[in-house]
Design an enzyme around this catalytic site. Structure first.
Site, PDB file in Angstrom:
ATOM      1  N   PRO A   1      39.883  38.941  76.466  1.00  0.00           N
ATOM      2  CG  PRO A   1      40.814  38.549  74.173  1.00  0.00           C
ATOM      3  CD  PRO A   1      39.641  39.385  74.822  1.00  0.00           C
ATOM      4  CD  GLU A   2      42.848  38.818  82.284  1.00  0.00           C
ATOM      5  OE1 GLU A   2      43.931  39.127  82.905  1.00  0.00           O
ATOM      6  OE2 GLU A   2      41.948  38.123  82.726  1.00  0.00           O
TER       7      GLU A   2
END
Length: 268
Positions: free
Chosen positions: A2-3
């Site tokens: 995830p970012e």
């Protein structure tokens, strides 16, 4: 993955745990820990979680002025709350907060949990390899940082050295919306182009956070639900499809070992 938007979404979803004390800790697979499991379990037991915060793509669980648990989700890590039982064989750590449970799940085990004594200077050194936060850096400082670099803009953004939290999805999306080629040299971009990129970057990240992030592959929110920003992607994962602006076929190349999607006409 995830970012930044996914990590921020997770932090907000886990915030109800703040104020609760750890009632028990179980480690199913020690390889996801940066410290021995017996120390991890012993030092967390009975500690009160006072706050959570995001640092780039990291999540910091603050336990008063004693300990900070650092979590990085790597490629496939998930933070899950409230299932009645251990979800499956890919769940590596369970932390109970009274009537609430937190699980760390990670298929590929590229992420980790670490436990650090609370020491502001020590934590600064721990994170000295990552750059400023997109929501905390001033525009002029952002422009100055990038004007000094001769690197290509996309690998530079992915490196985390100047600005933290962006990954492949949001770099492709922000560069497209700002009309900047991923192969452009940072120092050759005009101040107006970098200013435009700064505004676009913040706008895209805010929009993605509102939509709970992009659920691609393994990312889900802590309650198991999906984010919806993937429905707003304009170039990421769209190779061969027409550009939403000009109709030119979206192109995908490899850059720095990463798949890179862009419009060869709109992005200069």
């Amino acid at each position: 993955m995830p970012e930044l938007p996914e990590v921020e979404t997770i932090v907000k979803a886990l915030s109800p745990l703040a104020g609760k004390a750890v009632s028990s800790v179980r480690v199913f697979h020690e390889e996801v820990l940066k410290i021995p499991s017996h120390l991890f379990c012993r030092e967390l037991a009975g500690k009160k979680l006072t706050s959570l915060e995001r640092k780039g793509k990291y999540i910091l669980f603050r336990f008063g002025t004693e300990w900070t648990m650092v979590m990085h989700l790597g490629m496939t890590g998930q933070a899950i709350v409230e299932p009645a039982e251990r979800p499956d064989k890919h769940t590596h750590v369970r932390i109970d907060f009274g009537d609430s449970s937190f699980y760390y799940r990670d298929i590929r085990k590229f992420g980790f949990l670490d436990l650090r004594r609370f020491d502001p200077e020590g934590l600064r050194e721990y994170f000295n390899h990552i750059g400023c936060d997109p929501f905390q850096v001033r525009k002029e400082n952002f422009i100055s940082l990038f004007k000094k670099s001769r690197a290509r803009i996309k690998p530079l953004l992915l490196s985390q050295k100047l600005v933290s939290g962006l990954g492949n999805i949001y770099v492709d999306e922000t560069l497209f919306r700002a009309g900047i080629s991923p192969s452009a040299r940072a120092f050759r971009l005009s101040r107006n182009s970098l200013s435009r990129y700064f505004d676009v970057m913040r706008g895209v990240l805010r929009e993605a956070i509102k939509k709970g992030g992009s659920s691609i592959d393994d990312y889900v929110r802590p309650d198991g639900s999906c984010g919806s920003f993937q429905e707003c992607h304009q170039v990421y994962g769209k190779a061969g499809q027409p550009c939403p602006r000009c109709g030119t076929s979206i192109k995908k190349i490899k850059m720095g070992g990463r798949g890179t999607s862009f419009c060869p006409r709109c992005q200069k």
